[in-house]
Enzyme design. Structure first.
Site, PDB file in Angstrom:
ATOM      1  N   ARG A   1      32.497  50.381  41.231  1.00 22.21           N
ATOM      2  CA  ARG A   1      33.598  49.642  41.406  1.00 22.21           C
ATOM      3  C   ARG A   1      33.263  48.354  42.267  1.00 22.21           C
ATOM      4  O   ARG A   1      33.985  47.186  42.311  1.00 22.21           O
ATOM      5  CB  ARG A   1      34.613  50.452  42.437  1.00 22.21           C
TER       6      ARG A   1
ATOM      7  N   GLU B   1      37.580  48.027  36.389  1.00 16.11           N
ATOM      8  CA  GLU B   1      39.022  48.025  35.829  1.00 16.11           C
ATOM      9  C   GLU B   1      39.099  46.965  34.824  1.00 16.11           C
ATOM     10  O   GLU B   1      39.778  45.930  34.754  1.00 16.11           O
ATOM     11  CB  GLU B   1      39.820  47.626  37.223  1.00 16.11           C
TER      12      GLU B   1
ATOM     13  N   HIS C   1      37.374  44.415  40.894  1.00 10.70           N
ATOM     14  CA  HIS C   1      36.667  45.754  40.733  1.00 10.70           C
ATOM     15  C   HIS C   1      36.246  45.900  39.451  1.00 10.70           C
ATOM     16  O   HIS C   1      36.748  45.698  38.441  1.00 10.70           O
ATOM     17  CB  HIS C   1      37.845  46.673  41.165  1.00 10.70           C
TER      18      HIS C   1
ATOM     19  N   GLU D   1      48.756  46.301  39.867  1.00  7.04           N
ATOM     20  CA  GLU D   1      48.057  47.523  39.287  1.00  7.04           C
ATOM     21  C   GLU D   1      48.277  47.661  37.851  1.00  7.04           C
ATOM     22  O   GLU D   1      49.664  48.078  37.537  1.00  7.04           O
ATOM     23  CB  GLU D   1      48.088  48.599  40.106  1.00  7.04           C
TER      24      GLU D   1
ATOM     25  N   HIS E   1      44.420  44.262  39.019  1.00  9.41           N
ATOM     26  CA  HIS E   1      43.687  45.434  39.022  1.00  9.41           C
ATOM     27  C   HIS E   1      44.220  46.514  37.973  1.00  9.41           C
ATOM     28  O   HIS E   1      45.327  46.170  37.265  1.00  9.41           O
ATOM     29  CB  HIS E   1      43.890  46.045  40.494  1.00  9.41           C
TER      30      HIS E   1
HETATM   31 ZN   LIG Z   1      41.109  47.474  42.100  1.00  6.37          ZN
END
Ligand SMILES: [Zn+2]
Ligand SMILES: *[C@@H]1O[C@H](CO)[C@@H](O)[C@H](O)[C@H]1NC(C)=O
Length: 438
Positions: free
Chosen positions: A253, A202, A199, A396, A321
């Site tokens: 993104r 990020e 992404h 994340e 992420h």
């Molecule tokens: Zn992501």
């Protein structure tokens, strides 16, 4: 629910935060965001950031209906009623959006009345990035793709015995997608595969993955980590998108493939395992557009191919992420859990404890539907379900605790240091498993 779609934009903000704090943190995000912005485009002119506090299920449902609408970009969308949702809304949608909120009596506040104004202010205050010698890397700022490539090339030439640099293929726009192969033991050692930067916005993901590479290669104390295990690491899977966040739209993104109305595909909805089953959009303009077909994007198909080529050795997979502090295991596409969920969960618990031991940063553990929302087409689902690598995770990383999408550059190193302790636990697991089986 359509909000299901915004997996990596999700963030459970503290209910106690004041509006002032919210504004401060958004200013901080934006200050970090536009550092290297080359193009003086006014992309965010008239964009407004709202903080909404739905208080009933019906209101949550109503808000979630905007998830596939291209004029809406949900920066965070916690699952719990009463916690604020932060959404950036394009100029064309504001009038009717405010009418909808008012009619439904949903409380909201305006956090930023014009995103472009804030962007401009912060841009004019920007410090210029420290000029590093070519081939060097630092963790006090976010780097452009070319600098990352130079660093990897430099490592490969300085440490030819332990580092190999490969190109897994070209991105949509023709950039080389690099993979480093790190190992100081047998080529048949068990392998950990690391994916970063799928992404675009990020930025802490590639930053951490580069830190991991540096620790493995340049820190003698971690020698055992490369003698007993081999590492295949793709720091920036989506270089087109990554560069675009530096030059044009900071909050991009998706990939940069050309569409008929809107460009880009959410690469982490594009993998071919129960593709489009849940939490992904068939609408080209949505942030979670899954693509015209599974593996439509060169980035995802190259990742698939390189994993398939190394399948005999790969024992564990991690996709990095941000943000929101989650350690997630499959499945993303269904609320059913895999047969080996106990194994996946117990390793995640150990990883979490190791990260927390450094500075107290806590993560939430579970499958996406348990902790956030269902989302099909993610790389980790495909890696487990189709490629058959049982130990498959998505992390994340923090948004800085109280900041937004991107951690201020001053926090990069702290996050890297604590996250590395978690990766050591993943390493220990793989090393011990291989000893058991040999
Ligand atoms: Zn992501
Ligand atoms: C997106 O939402 C706005 C605001 O409610 C609305 O005016 C617009 O028609 C919506 N677009 C689509 C494609 O649904």
């Amino acid at each position: 629910m359509k909000l299901l779609l915004i997996l990596s934009a999700l963030f459970a903000a503290s209910a106690a935060e004041t509006a002032l704090l919210e504004i401060m943190k958004l200013l901080l995000i934006l200050s970090a965001l536009f550092a290297a912005s080359a193009a003086e485009t006014a992309y965010y002119e008239g964009y407004v950031v709202y903080q909404i506090r739905p208080v009933t299920d019906g209101q949550v449902e109503l808000i979630s209906g905007f998830g596939e609408n291209a004029s809406f970009d949900f920066w965070n969308a916690p699952k719990i009623i009463g916690l604020p949702t932060t959404v950036m809304v394009a100029p064309d949608a504001q009038e009717s959006f405010v009418q909808v909120l008012t009619a439904a009596q949903i409380p909201y506040t305006v956090l930023i009345d014009n995103v472009e104004r804030v962007v401009k202010e912060e841009r004019s205050r920007q410090q210029t990035m420290t000029r590093l010698e070519k081939g060097r890397i630092s963790f006090t700022e976010y780097h452009r793709y070319e600098a990352i490539q130079d660093y990897l090339a430099e490592l490969a030439s300085s440490y030819p015995d332990i580092v190999g640099l490969e190109e897994i293929g070209a991105s949509y726009q023709g950039s080389a997608i690099s993979m480093v192969r790190i190992g100081a033991g047998s080529s048949s050692n068990p392998t950990i595969f690391i994916e970063g930067g799928i992404h675009a916005r990020e930025w802490i993901s590639p930053a951490f993955v580069l830190y991991l590479i540096q620790e493995l290669v340049e820190n003698e104390n971690n020698r055992n980590m490369i003698e007993n295990v081999n590492w295949l690491i793709v720091p920036v899977l989506n270089p087109d998108g990554y560069e675009y966040t530096h030059t044009n739209e900071r909050l991009w993104r998706k990939t940069r493939s050309i569409g008929s109305i809107c460009d880009g595909v959410d690469a982490n909805r594009n993998f071919g395992y129960y593709w489009m089953e849940a939490g992904a959009s068939s609408l080209e303009c949505a942030e979670t557009y899954a693509g015209p077909t599974a593996f439509s994007e060169p980035e995802t198909s190259h990742l698939r191919d390189i994993i398939n080529e190394n399948l005999d050795e790969i024992k564990l997979f991690i996709s990095f992420h941000s943000y929101g502090n989650y350690i997630m295991y499959p499945w993303g596409y269904t609320s059913q859990l895999p047969y080996d969920v106990e194994e996946l969960n117990s390793l995640a618990v150990d990883v979490e404890a190791a990260i927390a031991s450094v500075a107290g940063t806590r993560y939430t553990i579970g499958s996406p539907p348990q902790v956030l929302y269902a989302a099909a087409g993610g790389s980790f689902d495909w890696v487990k379900g189709e490629a058959g690598v049982d130990m498959s995770y998505t992390l994340e990383l923090p948004g800085g605790g109280s900041y937004g999408f991107d951690l201020p550059a001053s926090r990069i190193l702290d996050v890297c240091v604590e996250t590395f302790e978690g990766v050591k636990v993943f390493y220990n697991y793989v090393e011990q498993q291989s000893r058991k089986s040999s």
